[in-house]
Every structure is written in structure tokens, then in C-alpha cells.
Design an enzyme around this catalytic site. Structure first.
Site, PDB file in Angstrom:
ATOM      1  N   PHE A   1       0.804  -1.225   0.000  1.00  0.00           N
ATOM      2  CA  PHE A   1       0.000   0.000   0.000  1.00  0.00           C
ATOM      3  C   PHE A   1       0.835   1.273   0.000  1.00  0.00           C
ATOM      4  O   PHE A   1       0.333   2.351  -0.325  1.00  0.00           O
ATOM      5  CB  PHE A   1      -0.927   0.017   1.235  1.00  0.00           C
ATOM      6  CG  PHE A   1      -0.235   0.468   2.498  1.00  0.00           C
ATOM      7  CD1 PHE A   1      -0.108   1.820   2.807  1.00  0.00           C
ATOM      8  CD2 PHE A   1       0.327  -0.463   3.378  1.00  0.00           C
ATOM      9  CE1 PHE A   1       0.563   2.229   3.962  1.00  0.00           C
ATOM     10  CE2 PHE A   1       0.987  -0.059   4.522  1.00  0.00           C
ATOM     11  CZ  PHE A   1       1.107   1.292   4.809  1.00  0.00           C
TER      12      PHE A   1
ATOM     13  N   CYS B   1       9.635   1.828   3.215  1.00  0.00           N
ATOM     14  CA  CYS B   1      10.517   0.706   3.531  1.00  0.00           C
ATOM     15  C   CYS B   1      11.922   1.196   3.808  1.00  0.00           C
ATOM     16  O   CYS B   1      12.737   0.500   4.397  1.00  0.00           O
ATOM     17  CB  CYS B   1      10.545  -0.288   2.390  1.00  0.00           C
ATOM     18  SG  CYS B   1      11.073   0.474   0.855  1.00  0.00           S
TER      19      CYS B   1
ATOM     20  N   GLU C   1       9.272  -3.945  13.074  1.00  0.00           N
ATOM     21  CA  GLU C   1       9.095  -2.821  12.152  1.00  0.00           C
ATOM     22  C   GLU C   1       7.822  -2.086  12.581  1.00  0.00           C
ATOM     23  O   GLU C   1       6.745  -2.683  12.622  1.00  0.00           O
ATOM     24  CB  GLU C   1       8.943  -3.355  10.715  1.00  0.00           C
ATOM     25  CG  GLU C   1       8.800  -2.253   9.694  1.00  0.00           C
ATOM     26  CD  GLU C   1       8.579  -2.770   8.262  1.00  0.00           C
ATOM     27  OE1 GLU C   1       7.936  -3.819   8.092  1.00  0.00           O
ATOM     28  OE2 GLU C   1       9.043  -2.100   7.325  1.00  0.00           O
TER      29      GLU C   1
HETATM   30  P1  NAD Z   1       1.482  -6.536   3.054  1.00  0.00           P
HETATM   31  O1  NAD Z   1       2.443  -7.656   3.124  1.00  0.00           O
HETATM   32  O2  NAD Z   1       0.391  -6.472   4.039  1.00  0.00           O
HETATM   33  O3  NAD Z   1       0.778  -6.506   1.615  1.00  0.00           O
HETATM   34  C1  NAD Z   1       1.532  -6.623   0.422  1.00  0.00           C
HETATM   35  C2  NAD Z   1       0.722  -7.416  -0.595  1.00  0.00           C
HETATM   36  O4  NAD Z   1       0.576  -8.762  -0.135  1.00  0.00           O
HETATM   37  C3  NAD Z   1      -0.673  -6.855  -0.793  1.00  0.00           C
HETATM   38  O5  NAD Z   1      -0.970  -6.866  -2.159  1.00  0.00           O
HETATM   39  C4  NAD Z   1      -1.564  -7.806  -0.006  1.00  0.00           C
HETATM   40  O6  NAD Z   1      -2.827  -7.970  -0.595  1.00  0.00           O
HETATM   41  C5  NAD Z   1      -0.800  -9.108   0.005  1.00  0.00           C
HETATM   42  N1  NAD Z   1      -0.898  -9.844   1.275  1.00  0.00           N
HETATM   43  C6  NAD Z   1      -0.956  -9.320   2.516  1.00  0.00           C
HETATM   44  N2  NAD Z   1      -0.961 -10.298   3.442  1.00  0.00           N
HETATM   45  C7  NAD Z   1      -0.913 -11.467   2.772  1.00  0.00           C
HETATM   46  C8  NAD Z   1      -0.871 -12.827   3.170  1.00  0.00           C
HETATM   47  N3  NAD Z   1      -0.879 -13.180   4.459  1.00  0.00           N
HETATM   48  N4  NAD Z   1      -0.826 -13.770   2.215  1.00  0.00           N
HETATM   49  C9  NAD Z   1      -0.790 -13.427   0.918  1.00  0.00           C
HETATM   50  N5  NAD Z   1      -0.813 -12.141   0.488  1.00  0.00           N
HETATM   51  C10 NAD Z   1      -0.867 -11.175   1.394  1.00  0.00           C
HETATM   52  O7  NAD Z   1       2.354  -5.189   3.071  1.00  0.00           O
HETATM   53  P2  NAD Z   1       1.804  -3.704   3.191  1.00  0.00           P
HETATM   54  O8  NAD Z   1       1.317  -3.486   4.573  1.00  0.00           O
HETATM   55  O9  NAD Z   1       0.896  -3.408   2.059  1.00  0.00           O
HETATM   56  O10 NAD Z   1       3.157  -2.884   2.942  1.00  0.00           O
HETATM   57  C11 NAD Z   1       4.039  -2.538   3.982  1.00  0.00           C
HETATM   58  C12 NAD Z   1       5.201  -3.497   4.061  1.00  0.00           C
HETATM   59  O11 NAD Z   1       5.878  -3.518   2.807  1.00  0.00           O
HETATM   60  C13 NAD Z   1       6.253  -3.068   5.071  1.00  0.00           C
HETATM   61  O12 NAD Z   1       6.712  -4.197   5.753  1.00  0.00           O
HETATM   62  C14 NAD Z   1       7.347  -2.448   4.220  1.00  0.00           C
HETATM   63  O13 NAD Z   1       8.631  -2.465   4.802  1.00  0.00           O
HETATM   64  C15 NAD Z   1       7.278  -3.323   3.017  1.00  0.00           C
HETATM   65  N6  NAD Z   1       7.862  -2.661   1.860  1.00  0.00           N
HETATM   66  C16 NAD Z   1       9.090  -3.087   1.450  1.00  0.00           C
HETATM   67  C17 NAD Z   1       9.698  -2.453   0.381  1.00  0.00           C
HETATM   68  C18 NAD Z   1      11.061  -2.885  -0.068  1.00  0.00           C
HETATM   69  O14 NAD Z   1      11.445  -2.558  -1.184  1.00  0.00           O
HETATM   70  N7  NAD Z   1      11.808  -3.605   0.753  1.00  0.00           N
HETATM   71  C19 NAD Z   1       9.047  -1.406  -0.282  1.00  0.00           C
HETATM   72  C20 NAD Z   1       7.780  -1.029   0.166  1.00  0.00           C
HETATM   73  C21 NAD Z   1       7.193  -1.663   1.236  1.00  0.00           C
END
Ligand code: NAD
Length: 526
Positions: A173, A305, A407
Site C-alpha cells: 500500500f 521501507c 518494524e
Molecule cells: P502486506 O504484506 O500487508 O501486503 C503486500 C501485498 O501482499 C498486498 O498486495 C496484499 O494484498 C498481500 N498480502 C498481505 N498479506 C498477505 C498474506 N498473508 N498472504 C498473501 N498475500 C498477502 O504489506 P503492506 O502493509 O501493504 O506494505 C508494507 C510493508 O511492505 C512493510 O513491511 C514495508 O517495509 C514493506 N515494503 C518493502 C519495500 C522494499 O522494497 N523492501 C518497499 C515497500 C514496502
């Protein structure tokens, strides 16, 4: 229902948050299949609410099984002619897309403010960082060439890169434009088709980008967008037609995606969570360092991130905390459309609660809350129900505390005091994450020591958020990536991820220009 050629998404109609308790005519988010915005027949829907107000913005479908399958079938149908499209033509499409994204930057940014909550200026940065990947992808004709050498007389071996087929991207998101654009330009320009799943919490920017893709000349089926949560992710993981998956998100989801995706024989690149440290040394430019740290810790409400979420105060810099607090308290917590807003709300009420619980846990474990953002919110009745947490600084933090090990992904900076440079290095390298780390110092040798010793994959020297521009790759490591870290996003690694080598050895015998003779033995000519 017939499809639409323009995205019907409601994009921030004005540059202000509404004063009503819901947008009067909420339009449901559509799927995007075969270059049409198709209303979903979903039974399950996710509400997207403006994080600043919690007013309803749109509903996002859990795309039905039939819709998910239609999207992959469309991408599979489109692949043969897209891969056969000349690279010059594909390059032209990405040139046009680049132009259109720049033209539509404000529109994209307004949608991001409305759905994600970040400030308008920061939302434009979100678009810009994705746009830069498009710009770099325009150079594909000089990035993609393979190799050729005459290995024996009249015999040449050449290697070149071919697209994989149908690929997929699963997005988080926090960067609704940038992260879809980490994948889309490279996947398409190298000749793949892409099925993209935006975050179910803010899919609007991805749909606007889809509209721009149509305008840029991306043929039907080359990009499809599906929606949903776990069910959609599982569909992508198990679908045999999908060859590769780009995932960005949390460790919980990403480690699962990597394990199940690779077990199913797919290529997976997965960028995960982080706890990025900054080491503050007494010989640094104090004014620059404090301003940089504050920007990187609290910008985007800490939901990056590469946010700096842990500050390592080396030696006498522990005495700079009061100044850090004073400068931080001047940040303006406001709705993203408001003038001079420095940070907006966090994404959801659940996220606000999690951040506040972690602040409370620090207090309970003996740390000191020197700046407490709990209970802060901007003036204005429309903001009364928003997901507000003000900038928070916690000192006396010890490495075993939850606020340090987890985090937080909110506007919270945890401060750990150490006496020496060696202790700072040991602390930072002891952390399981490895996205980024920064050091603030005016000593070249000390900076070099940090550069060489730190295990994080992206190092900033007097730079707070050292995210590489797309002529490089995003190179997090340790638990901030899943797998072996060999499949980085964008840059040369991104092109490698979206292509596979083909190596061809050919023999065109000079004498065959005149005559042919059968030869049954293994070729032996030197
Ligand atoms: P999230 O893991 O909740 O969601 C990411 C995607 O995975 C979404 O499309 C969601 O629908 C799906 N998803 C969520 N939970 C799932 C599950 N249990 N099983 C299968 N699919 C699932 O992440 P978020 O809250 O949207 O984003 C924030 C996180 O992303 C933070 O931990 C941040 O550090 C990380 N992030 C990392 C980078 C990087 O390049 N390292 C960049 C941006 C964000």
C-alpha cells in the site's frame, strides 16, 4: 456489463478532503482486462477509506475466480504477438507512457493523497520515483543486447535475452504508483505480459496507470489488473501460466509468497520489511544531519521501507536529543491536501492501533517517550476520525525491546545510545533486517569504515534515504529480501529478472557457399 475504456475511478475531485461522511457517489473499483475497465461480479468487497477522514472513497472487489482466470488468459493470448513486436516499437510505447505519466503526475498524486494519505508533495515523489524507472526503461535498446563471439572457424555462439511470458506483480500500500512502476515498464519493454495486483487498500493509481498504458499504445492483454487479498495472491502463486512474480510487502506475506511461488517453479523477486538505522557521529554537520534524520523518520508518516526508524546516538550526540525533539515538534501533522503539511495519517485504524501499542510497549519495557504523538490530530472536524499519530521519539531504547525488534511502519523514531563507532556497527549489523543504513560524519575514513563494515544493502553517507535510482538496482539484503537476494528490482538485475538467456551456436561453413558434403563426426575445426 460492458467494459469502459477510461478508468471510472473517482480521483480526488478537489484538492481538499471532503466535509461529508462519505463520497456521495462512490464508484466501485473495476478490474482491467483486455484494455477494458470491467465491473466486477464480486461477492466480497474491501472498503478504501481516506486515511485522513475515514470517509469512504471506493470499494475494491475480491476479483472472482472467473475474473482472475480471464486476466491470465488475456495475458497469455497477448504474449505471442507482444514478444514478436519489435523492440523499437515496444520502446516507443514506453516513451509515450513516460510522457503520459509525467503529464498526469498531479492526477496520480491526488489519487494517492486520497487513498494512501501521504502529502501531495510526497505523493508526487511517489509518482516521480516510478516515472524514473520508465525513463530508464526507454534505454532498453542499449541495455538488452546480448553477446556474440566466433568460437571456431565459421562457428558463432550468440546469447540473447528472451521474455519469460506471463508475469505477475503483487504490490503493497505504501507506494501506490512507484511500486507498480518498479515492475511494469521493465516487464513490458522486455516483451512480457503482466498481471498486476495492486494493494487492495489503494488501487487507484495503478488503474490510472492502466489508462495511460492504453493511451500509450499498450495492446490489449499486455497489462491486466486484478484485485483482492490472499485469495488473489494464492491464485497467482498456483497458476501454472504465470512464470515470474514480483512481490513487495511485509515479511509475513513475502516469505510465504517466495516459498510457495518458488516451490511452484516460478521466478520470485520479493522485497520485504526493514528497520533502517542512522548512526549519528559527533563530527557530522549537525544541522544537516538532524534535518535529514527528521525528514527520513517522519516523512510519509514513517510508512516507507527505507524510512529511518532507528537512530544510533554515538558518544556525545546523545546530548542532541532535546534539539531533535524541538525540531521534530515543529512538523505539521495535516491532511495531505493541506498547504505546508509535513506528514499525514497512517493507512488504517488497525495500523494506528498497532503503532500506538508499540509506543505503549516501549514505555512498559522501560524506554522513555520524549515526544509522544499519541492523541495528536489536525484541526478540523473532517479529520476527527482519521488515523492520526503524530511524530514520536523514544529514547533509552534497548535492542531487546519490541519497539526496536519490530518494524513499526509509523512516525516513530527509536533512539539507542552507544559509546563508540565499533558499538554502533555491532548494533546495526546485529539487526536481522538489511534494507538500508546511514552514517552522518564529516570523517572520510570513518564513513569508509561504515561503508565497508555495514551489512545493510543500501548505505547512505550523509544521505538519509539511500534508495538507488533506477540505473542501479534496489539492493536490500538479509531479512529485507526473500531468497538469496539475486533477483533485485529494476536496473540491470531487473532486466535479468524479466528475461532468460538463449544461447545459440551456429555453423555457416564458408565452403558451403559452393558445395555441401555430409559430415557425421563431431565438429573438430579450431
Ligand atoms: P502486506 O504484506 O500487508 O501486503 C503486500 C501485498 O501482499 C498486498 O498486495 C496484499 O494484498 C498481500 N498480502 C498481505 N498479506 C498477505 C498474506 N498473508 N498472504 C498473501 N498475500 C498477502 O504489506 P503492506 O502493509 O501493504 O506494505 C508494507 C510493508 O511492505 C512493510 O513491511 C514495508 O517495509 C514493506 N515494503 C518493502 C519495500 C522494499 O522494497 N523492501 C518497499 C515497500 C514496502
Amino acid at each position: 456489463m460492458p467494459g469502459l475504456l477510461k478508468s471510472p475511478k473517482v480521483v480526488a475531485p478537489t484538492t481538499a478532503h471532503g466535509s461529508h461522511d462519505k463520497v456521495p457517489s462512490v464508484i466501485d473499483t473495476t478490474n482491467f482486462i483486455d484494455n477494458q475497465f470491467l465491473p466486477s461480479r464480486a461477492e466480497k468487497w474491501f472498503e478504501v477509506r481516506d486515511p485522513a477522514t475515514n470517509f469512504l472513497v471506493t470499494r475494491v472487489p475480491q476479483s472472482t475466480q472467473a475474473e482472475l482466470e480471464a486476466a491470465v488468459a488475456s495475458a497469455e493470448r497477448a504474449f505471442p504477438s507482444w514478444r514478436a513486436t519489435s523492440i523499437m516499437r515496444r520502446q516507443q510505447v514506453i516513451f509515450k507512457l513516460t510522457y503520459l505519466i509525467r503529464e498526469n503526475m498531479d492526477r496520480l498524486a491526488r489519487n494517492i493523497v486520497l487513498e494512501q494519505g501521504k502529502t501531495f508533495a510526497d505523493a508526487k515523489g511517489d509518482v516521480l520515483r516510478g516515472l524514473q524507472v520508465c525513463e530508464t526503461a526507454c534505454g532498453i535498446t542499449t541495455q538488452l543486447p546480448g553477446e556474440v563471439i566466433e568460437v571456431a572457424r565459421d562457428m558463432e555462439t550468440r546469447s540473447y535475452r528472451e521474455p519469460l511470458g506471463v508475469t505477475a506483480a503483487i504490490c503493497p500500500f505504501n507506494f501506490p504508483a512507484m511500486i507498480p512502476l518498479w515492475s511494469l515498464p521493465l516487464a513490458l519493454v522486455t516483451g512480457n505480459t503482466l498481471v498486476l495486483k495492486p494493494s487492495e487498500r489503494d488501487p487507484g493509481a495503478a488503474l490510472i496507470i492502466a489508462e495511460l498504458c492504453v493511451e500509450a499504445g499498450v495492446p490489449a492483454g499486455v497489462l491486466n489488473i486484478i484485485h483482492g487479498a490472499h485469495a488473489t495472491v494464492n491464485f497467482i502463486l498456483d497458476n501454472p501460466i504465470i512464470k515470474a512474480i514480483s512481490f513487495v510487502g511485509s515479511n509475513r506475506a513475502g516469505e510465504y509468497v517466495w516459498t510457495r511461488g518458488t516451490a511452484n517453479g516460478k521466478r520470485v523477486q520479493a522485497n520485504l520489511g526493514a528497520k533502517n538505522h542512522a548512526a549519528l557521529l559527533p563530527d557530522c554537520n549537525k544541522n544537516h544531519a538532524l534535518n535529514a534524520i527528521i525528514g527520513a523518520a517522519f516523512g510519509a508518516a514513517g510508512q516507507r521501507c527505507m524510512a529511518l526508524s532507528a537512530l544510533v546516538l554515538v558518544g556525545e550526540t546523545r546530548n542532541w536529543v532535546s534539539e531533535l525533539v524541538e525540531r521534530t515538534s515543529q512538523l505539521k501533522l495535516k491532511g495531505g491536501f493541506e498547504q505546508d503539511a509535513d506528514l499525514g495519517p497512517v493507512i488504517s485504524p488497525e495500523s494506528k492501533k498497532r503503532v500506538e501499542d508499540l509506543i505503549a510497549s516501549a514505555e512498559a519495557e522501560g524506554a522513555t517517550i520524549v515526544l509522544d504523538g499519541r492523541g495528536q490530530k489536525p484541526i478540523g472536524s473532517q479529520f476527527a476520525q482519521g488515523n492520526w499519530v503524530g511524530p514520536t521519539i523514544i529514547t533509552n531504547v534497548k535492542p531487546h525491546m519490541r519497539c526496536y525488534t519490530e518494524e513499526i511502519f509509523g512516525p516513530v523514531l527509536v533512539c539507542v545510545e552507544v559509546d563508540t563507532v565499533e558499538a554502533a556497527l555491532e548494533l546495526i549489523n546485529g539487526n536481522e533486517y538489511g534494507n538500508g543504513a546511514s552514517v552522518f560524519t564529516n570523517s572520510g575514513p570513518t564513513a569508509t569504515l561504515f561503508q565497508k563494515s555495514l551489512e545493510a544493502g543500501q548505505i547512505g553517507i550523509n544521505v538519509p534515504i539511500p534508495v538507488p535510482l533506477p540505473m542501479f538496482s534496489f539492493t536490500g539484503n538479509k531479512r529485507s529480501v526473500a531468497g538469496t537476494g539475486m533477483a533485485n528490482f529494476y536496473g540491470k538485475d531487473g532486466i535479468r529478472f524479466y528475461t532468460q538467456w538463449k544461447t545459440v551456436t551456429s555453423l555457416w561453413r564458408a565452403e558451403d557457399a559452393l558445395a555441401t558434403e555430409k559430415q557425421v563426426a563431431m565438429p573438430t575445426q579450431q
